[in-house]
Structure formats: structure tokens, C-alpha cells
Scaffold this active site. Structure first.
Site, short mmCIF file in Angstrom:
data_model
loop_
_atom_site.label_atom_id
_atom_site.label_comp_id
_atom_site.label_asym_id
_atom_site.label_seq_id
_atom_site.Cartn_x
_atom_site.Cartn_y
_atom_site.Cartn_z
CD GLU A 111 48.04 34.23 43.58
OE1 GLU A 111 49.23 34.64 43.67
OE2 GLU A 111 47.14 34.86 43.02
CG HIS A 141 46.36 39.30 48.30
ND1 HIS A 141 45.04 39.23 47.95
CD2 HIS A 141 47.04 39.39 47.12
CE1 HIS A 141 44.92 39.26 46.63
NE2 HIS A 141 46.13 39.35 46.10
#
Length: 402
Positions: free
Chosen positions: A49, A270
Site C-alpha cells: 500500500e 497495521h
């Protein structure tokens, strides 16, 4: 051989959640990630990402001194978001894009536009085959419409690893798999490839409880996703296996636990996963972690879920095809009415000209949209049917083993 020196590999894996204009404090977090990587000096860094190539370029410049080798994997409309940084030379790279990756009309999710993929880099260490990847997100566990797609991706990934790792001595996989440890997709991937979970194998663990990488204490985490899981979930993994006469052991596994040192923000929504692996030439290669009967059960379960997705895709294909036919019939009726009026064969046009044109444009738009959806779901049906057939062949081969 017995007694040869051990190679110590330090791995860093992180889903960076670096979406331009949307992710909170993106540039600040990317700089923080770069500073930490430069200070810690890992051997291999696998990032997901990183949607902006400018962010990748900034990281590459900052990390050039300690990670002289890097690569950014491009795919889809907005890119795969995958990149790798390495202390060791990268001899070759390859990007494989999954055949199914969500729906283009689900704009709020966007997985289709990024072209979820697996990026492969081949290094001179061992030689080492390293993979950075991300699978389709779950979004809603109770009504997971993307489960068949994610299973197809897990199956393709497993097949891809089996066919590309034959010349490697060590395979290392890191990424956001968007699956819980006991989900059928992760069991299929591990059972079919023999990959070992660093969290389960680590001699020493330090970090979030149960190795979770999406935790409620993270200020960027969407708390609604974690309502059924008060401690968090583990969807980011470091998996590994030895192919030939090497052995690989996980000495230590760590996860970050909230804000980065000296700051008030974490690296991402995350938690990062950091693994220390020992690679040594010794003994026999380690086989699959599942027995034949257990693996057959996993393949059967996965094939059943793919079959459910196949029937749903067939229904959607039928609905879109019927809608396209109805729109085409409406256009033909309008064309016939217009031609009749022009030829003087019918009464004067019953609708105002503007309304007649708007209705024609609406029918044309519905026809184009429905035809596009019909083509998309036709391809989806073919891919799901192909994967179901492959799983049936694999299951038959497993059942025929003595």
C-alpha cells in the site's frame, strides 16, 4: 553441510496505508517509516500500500545508503502498492496479477482498480525468492462477498509459488493476506506450498497479543472492523520454507505496538511484522505442514466456497444479460417508432421530442452498462470455473496417493 555458517536474515513487513489524499498523516508516516528503516538496518523490507510512486522515490533516496537495491511493482490503474528494499542484489523481478480482484463498480472499495498482485524478487542470498503481496480485503466478515475471489487469489498464489520456487533454496513471503490464521484460504496456501508461519515457529515473540496486526489501540484502525475481535486480528504474515538442503528457523518475531518510538502516531493502521530468520545448509528439506488427508479436506472446503461464488457469479451474469436484452428491445422499439413517424406510417409522435431523446439515451446507457457487467461476470464465471476444475484435479491426485 553440517557446520556451515548460518545466514541471519532480518525481515521487515508492513502495510503502509499510504493512500494519497485519503490516508491520515501519510507523508509524516512515510518519513517516519524511512527513518526507522535507515536506523534499524534490516536485510529485506517488504512494503504494501505504497500507492504513490513519489513516496517510493522519497524512500528510495533516503534508504539508498543502507538498502542499495529496491524495486517498485506497477499494475492496475493506480498501481499494486508493492515495493521491496534489500541489502542484497536483486537479480530479477516479476509481477503476477491475480485473475480475479473484486468488482469495478464497487468504487468505495477500489481493489479492482489497484490490481492486487504478488511481486517477486530473486536475490543472490541462498538464492532467496522473496514475495511481497496483498490479497483482496474482507470488508465484512459476516457477509463476505469477496471470499471466492480471495480463495482464487490464494490458490493462484500457491500455484505460482510451486512453479516459480523450484530453482530457489529459500522462499520468503511477507504481506497483508487479509485472512485470519484459521481461514480456509491461509490453510490452503500453507498446506499446498509447505510454507511455515513465522509467528507459530518463532522461538521468541514480542509484540501484540496473539501476533495481531490490526489492534483496537491503534488510532488509525477502523474500530467497527474489530467489534467481534476485542484483542484485534492477525492478517499480516511472514511465511517461509526451505526448498533444497537448507533449513530455515525463526529465531525471533516482533510486532510494533502502537505509536512509533518518540512520536504520537504509529507507522500505519497495521502493525509492522519483524522476523529474524536463520538459514543454514544442513539436513533434508522440510515438507508440507499438512498430511495428505488434511490437505484434501482443505482443498475440498476451498472448492466448495469457490463453487458458491461460481453460482453467484452465474446469477449476476444472467441478470445483467437480461437487463441488456431489455434495454436493447426498448431501443429497437424507439427506433421503430421514430422511423415510422419519419416515413409517415404512423400517427404523430406521442411523446415530446426531448423526452423521447432522454429515454433513448437512458436505454443506451443501461445497455452499455449491462453489457459491460455481463462481459465482466462472464470472465468471472470462467475464472471461478477454471479454479474449481484445478482444485478438483488436485483433490483427485491427493486422493489417489497411497
Amino acid at each position: 553441510m553440517e557446520g556451515e555458517p548460518t545466514l541471519r536474515l532480518r525481515i521487515f513487513d508492513l502495510n503502509c496505508w499510504a493512500i494519497r489524499y485519503l490516508s491520515k498523516r501519510r507523508q509524516e508516516r512515510v518519513r517516519l517509516i524511512g527513518d526507522t528503516l535507515r536506523r534499524e538496518g534490516f536485510d529485506l523490507v517488504l512494503l504494501q500500500e505504497v500507492w504513490s510512486e513519489q513516496d517510493y522515490s522519497d524512500l528510495r533516496v533516503k534508504l539508498a545508503g543502507c538498502y542499495p537495491f529496491s524495486h517498485y511493482f506497477r499494475s492496475g490503474v493506480i498501481g499494486s502498492g508493492l515495493c521491496v528494499f534489500s541489502r542484497f542484489p536483486i537479480l530479477d523481478t516479476l509481477l503476477y496479477q491475480y485473475s480475479l480482484n473484486g468488482y469495478p463498480y464497487m468504487l468505495q472499495h477500489g481493489d479492482w482498480f489497484c490490481g492486487k498482485s504478488v511481486g517477486v524478487s530473486v536475490g543472490v542470498t541462498a538464492p532467496l525468492l522473496s514475495l511481497s503481496l496483498q490479497l483482496h480485503a474482507e470488508y465484512c466478515r459476516e457477509k463476505d462477498a469477496y471470499l471466492p475471489h480471495r480463495l482464487v487469489q490464494a490458490w493462484e498464489l500457491a500455484q505460482f509459488i510451486r512453479h516459480t520456487s523450484k530453482a530457489a533454496d529459500v522462499v520468503l513471503l511477507g504481506g497483508d493476506l487479509n485472512m485470519h490464521p484459521e481461514d480456509v484460504g491461509i490453510r490452503l496456501l500453507r498446506g499446498w506450498t509447505g510454507l511455515r508461519d513465522a509467528f507459530a515457529e518463532a522461538t521468541h515473540f514480542e509484540g501484540c497479543k496473539n501476533g495481531c496486526t490490526l489492534v483496537p489501540d491503534n488510532c488509525f484502525t477502523d474500530k467497527s472492523e474489530l467489534l467481534p475481535f476485542p484483542l484485534g486480528i492477525r492478517i499480516d504474515y511472514v511465511l517461509y520454507k526451505a526448498i533444497s538442503s537448507f533449513t530455515v528457523k525463526c529465531e525471533e518475531l516482533k510486532t510494533t505496538t502502537g505509536p512509533a518510538p518518540g512520536t504520537d502516531i504509529p507507522f500505519s493502521d497495521h502493525e509492522a511484522v519483524m522476523a529474524t530468520l536463520h538459514v543454514q545448509r544442513r539436513g533434508q528439506p522440510v515438507g508440507a505442514t499438512l498430511g495428505t488427508a488434511d490437505l484434501a479436506d482443505v482443498v475440498t472446503e476451498a472448492r466448495t466456497e469457490v463453487g458458491v461464488g461460481l453460482r453467484a457469479a452465474q446469477r449476476q451474469r444472467y441478470s445483467s444479460g437480461r437487463m441488456a436484452v431489455l434495454a436493447l428491445l426498448l431501443l429497437l422499439l424507439q427506433a421503430a417508432a421514430a422511423l415510422g413517424t419519419l416515413a409517415g406510417l404512423g400517427a404523430e409522435q406521442p411523446f415530446p421530442k426531448l423526452s423521447f431523446c432522454l429515454l433513448a439515451f437512458l436505454a443506451l446507457g443501461v445497455l452499455v452498462l449491462a453489457a459491460g457487467l455481463h462481459l465482466f461476470h462472464t470472465m468471472e464465471v470462467k475464472m471461478l470455473h477454471s479454479t474449481e476444475d484445478q482444485m478438483w484435479m488436485a483433490l483427485r491426485a491427493l486422493q489417489e496417493r497411497p
